[in-house]
Scaffold this motif. Sequence first.
Motif, PDB file in Angstrom:
ATOM      1  N   HIS A  19      -1.632  12.722  -6.628  1.00 11.55           N
ATOM      2  CA  HIS A  19      -1.924  13.185  -7.982  1.00 11.55           C
ATOM      3  C   HIS A  19      -1.501  12.127  -8.994  1.00 11.55           C
ATOM      4  O   HIS A  19      -0.374  11.640  -8.958  1.00 11.55           O
ATOM      5  CB  HIS A  19      -1.200  14.497  -8.302  1.00 11.55           C
ATOM      6  CG  HIS A  19      -1.605  15.062  -9.627  1.00 11.55           C
ATOM      7  ND1 HIS A  19      -1.023  14.663 -10.816  1.00 11.55           N
ATOM      8  CD2 HIS A  19      -2.565  15.957  -9.963  1.00 11.55           C
ATOM      9  CE1 HIS A  19      -1.600  15.292 -11.821  1.00 11.55           C
ATOM     10  NE2 HIS A  19      -2.538  16.088 -11.328  1.00 11.55           N
ATOM     11  N   PHE A  28      -6.240  13.462  -6.978  1.00 13.89           N
ATOM     12  CA  PHE A  28      -6.458  14.326  -8.134  1.00 13.89           C
ATOM     13  C   PHE A  28      -6.088  13.537  -9.388  1.00 13.89           C
ATOM     14  O   PHE A  28      -4.975  13.002  -9.487  1.00 13.89           O
ATOM     15  CB  PHE A  28      -5.595  15.585  -8.036  1.00 13.89           C
ATOM     16  CG  PHE A  28      -5.878  16.422  -6.817  1.00 13.89           C
ATOM     17  CD1 PHE A  28      -7.022  17.216  -6.762  1.00 13.89           C
ATOM     18  CD2 PHE A  28      -5.021  16.410  -5.726  1.00 13.89           C
ATOM     19  CE1 PHE A  28      -7.288  17.986  -5.644  1.00 13.89           C
ATOM     20  CE2 PHE A  28      -5.281  17.179  -4.600  1.00 13.89           C
ATOM     21  CZ  PHE A  28      -6.425  17.974  -4.567  1.00 13.89           C
ATOM     22  N   VAL A  59     -11.049  13.421  -7.508  1.00 11.68           N
ATOM     23  CA  VAL A  59     -11.406  14.751  -7.989  1.00 11.68           C
ATOM     24  C   VAL A  59     -10.716  14.936  -9.333  1.00 11.68           C
ATOM     25  O   VAL A  59      -9.499  14.711  -9.448  1.00 11.68           O
ATOM     26  CB  VAL A  59     -10.947  15.852  -7.004  1.00 11.68           C
ATOM     27  CG1 VAL A  59     -11.203  17.234  -7.599  1.00 11.68           C
ATOM     28  CG2 VAL A  59     -11.671  15.705  -5.674  1.00 11.68           C
ATOM     29  N   TYR A  60     -11.474  15.339 -10.342  1.00 11.28           N
ATOM     30  CA  TYR A  60     -10.934  15.380 -11.703  1.00 11.28           C
ATOM     31  C   TYR A  60     -10.585  16.803 -12.142  1.00 11.28           C
ATOM     32  O   TYR A  60     -11.429  17.694 -12.131  1.00 11.28           O
ATOM     33  CB  TYR A  60     -11.944  14.781 -12.680  1.00 11.28           C
ATOM     34  CG  TYR A  60     -12.217  13.310 -12.435  1.00 11.28           C
ATOM     35  CD1 TYR A  60     -11.296  12.342 -12.816  1.00 11.28           C
ATOM     36  CD2 TYR A  60     -13.397  12.906 -11.799  1.00 11.28           C
ATOM     37  CE1 TYR A  60     -11.542  11.001 -12.579  1.00 11.28           C
ATOM     38  CE2 TYR A  60     -13.647  11.570 -11.563  1.00 11.28           C
ATOM     39  CZ  TYR A  60     -12.715  10.619 -11.960  1.00 11.28           C
ATOM     40  OH  TYR A  60     -12.966   9.285 -11.717  1.00 11.28           O
ATOM     41  N   PHE A  61      -9.309  16.982 -12.519  1.00 13.71           N
ATOM     42  CA  PHE A  61      -8.831  18.209 -13.135  1.00 13.71           C
ATOM     43  C   PHE A  61      -7.884  17.817 -14.271  1.00 13.71           C
ATOM     44  O   PHE A  61      -7.358  16.701 -14.295  1.00 13.71           O
ATOM     45  CB  PHE A  61      -8.058  19.086 -12.146  1.00 13.71           C
ATOM     46  CG  PHE A  61      -8.876  19.640 -11.010  1.00 13.71           C
ATOM     47  CD1 PHE A  61     -10.030  20.364 -11.259  1.00 13.71           C
ATOM     48  CD2 PHE A  61      -8.482  19.454  -9.700  1.00 13.71           C
ATOM     49  CE1 PHE A  61     -10.779  20.899 -10.212  1.00 13.71           C
ATOM     50  CE2 PHE A  61      -9.220  19.978  -8.646  1.00 13.71           C
ATOM     51  CZ  PHE A  61     -10.380  20.692  -8.900  1.00 13.71           C
ATOM     52  N   ARG A  93      -6.406  25.156  -9.112  1.00 14.87           N
ATOM     53  CA  ARG A  93      -7.553  24.441  -8.545  1.00 14.87           C
ATOM     54  C   ARG A  93      -7.111  23.366  -7.560  1.00 14.87           C
ATOM     55  O   ARG A  93      -7.727  23.188  -6.502  1.00 14.87           O
ATOM     56  CB  ARG A  93      -8.369  23.818  -9.685  1.00 14.87           C
ATOM     57  CG  ARG A  93      -9.109  24.852 -10.530  1.00 14.87           C
ATOM     58  CD  ARG A  93      -9.648  24.252 -11.803  1.00 14.87           C
ATOM     59  NE  ARG A  93     -10.340  25.260 -12.599  1.00 14.87           N
ATOM     60  CZ  ARG A  93     -10.559  25.165 -13.907  1.00 14.87           C
ATOM     61  NH1 ARG A  93     -10.131  24.096 -14.566  1.00 14.87           N
ATOM     62  NH2 ARG A  93     -11.201  26.120 -14.547  1.00 14.87           N
ATOM     63  N   ILE A  94      -6.028  22.675  -7.885  1.00 20.75           N
ATOM     64  CA  ILE A  94      -5.508  21.652  -6.972  1.00 20.75           C
ATOM     65  C   ILE A  94      -5.006  22.302  -5.689  1.00 20.75           C
ATOM     66  O   ILE A  94      -5.285  21.819  -4.583  1.00 20.75           O
ATOM     67  CB  ILE A  94      -4.388  20.848  -7.664  1.00 20.75           C
ATOM     68  CG1 ILE A  94      -4.981  19.977  -8.782  1.00 20.75           C
ATOM     69  CG2 ILE A  94      -3.639  19.979  -6.653  1.00 20.75           C
ATOM     70  CD1 ILE A  94      -3.941  19.358  -9.693  1.00 20.75           C
ATOM     71  N   ARG A 142      -7.873  23.260  -3.379  1.00 22.70           N
ATOM     72  CA  ARG A 142      -8.484  22.120  -2.697  1.00 22.70           C
ATOM     73  C   ARG A 142      -7.606  21.611  -1.559  1.00 22.70           C
ATOM     74  O   ARG A 142      -8.103  21.228  -0.502  1.00 22.70           O
ATOM     75  CB  ARG A 142      -8.758  20.994  -3.696  1.00 22.70           C
ATOM     76  CG  ARG A 142      -9.862  21.298  -4.701  1.00 22.70           C
ATOM     77  CD  ARG A 142     -11.214  21.510  -4.015  1.00 22.70           C
ATOM     78  NE  ARG A 142     -11.728  20.290  -3.430  1.00 22.70           N
ATOM     79  CZ  ARG A 142     -12.554  19.447  -4.049  1.00 22.70           C
ATOM     80  NH1 ARG A 142     -12.960  19.690  -5.288  1.00 22.70           N
ATOM     81  NH2 ARG A 142     -13.000  18.372  -3.435  1.00 22.70           N
TER      82      ARG A 142
END
Length: 367
Positions: free
Chosen positions: A123, A144, A159-161, A356-357, A360
């Motif tokens: 992350h 992330f 992956v974008y959050f 969300r993380i 996943r």
Amino acid sequence: MRSVIAIAAGGTGGHVIPAIAVAEALREERPELECIFIGTGQELEHKLVKASGFDLVVLPALPFVGGGVLGKLRYLLYLPMGLFMASKLLVERKVDAVLGFGGYPSVMPSLAAKLLRKPLFIHEQNVAAGAANKLLGLLAKIVFAVPGARGFLRKNNLVYFGNPVRKSFTLAPKWEAPSADISIKLLVTGGSQGAVSLNSAVISLLDRLEEEAELKDRVELLHQVGNRDFDRVAAIYRERGRGRFRAVPFVEDMASAYADCDLVISRAGAMTVAEILASKRPAVFVPLPIAGGHQARNVEKLAEVGACKMLPQDEQLEQNLSDLVISLLRSPAQLEEMVDAMSDLVELDPCMAAERISKRILENLCD
């Protein structure tokens, strides 16, 4: 069978705090899952991790960046032992996957995960990727990152959050402009370690406020000073008899502090920005002018859409901060415009990022 995830996060609150947010989401999603934290043993790590009910395991770590030639030689000598200790820890604790949050404390556990063929997740909290995550991103199953993040050497695992924050930050009551007959509450924070130059600029601001007849008796201040500068600032407040101004080394409950304030004055660390965005509080950011200006990049988008104000740290900071804050306090409509603009930043919304993380990660553990 019970799964175990090792979370490598240490050094500063900016690494530990989002890690706790994700660990709590993992625990909520799958109560039987065990999350263990790997850190360097600093007091802040113990305080934050233990208070959240997680186990902290201390693993010695050295930085590679900085320290000159001797520092790099020392790191190369430490590398095989550090990798051995991290691998031994993962085997003994029967770890199924590693989640790293950047910084040098995450390097050895992440490399050990790849050596042992365990899934590695990374992350990155900042828009400008840090040196450790640039390297580890090459090895990770998923990286992330916040929308707009750049500097990664590999792109197909991104992956974008938004940055993950703890649920308590999302529960702040709706911000309302302070009316003319009530106090105005300021919150100042330089991050978990404080910021001496920002502290000095705030002291100058309070001097200026004494000249403002309509404001001087209405302003209250909670000032997270940091340990290094606490004695100086606290003594100044005591000497001047400012009972409305309170200096503390560290704010234990930042969610409540944000919820109770009308305006934040802050550095622009990635997690501080995310917490303010989740709490939807107007803010003046003074980015730390080091590390290639990565803090300024953290708030570029917010400033661009009018969701915050940003000032550079330069020789005019004390004057500029005083002028700007007094202008904002005289015209609360400007504060309201910032809060309204935050609602347009859907792609940066941190409120559901931890969930969300965690989903996943759990999906990929089951693959």
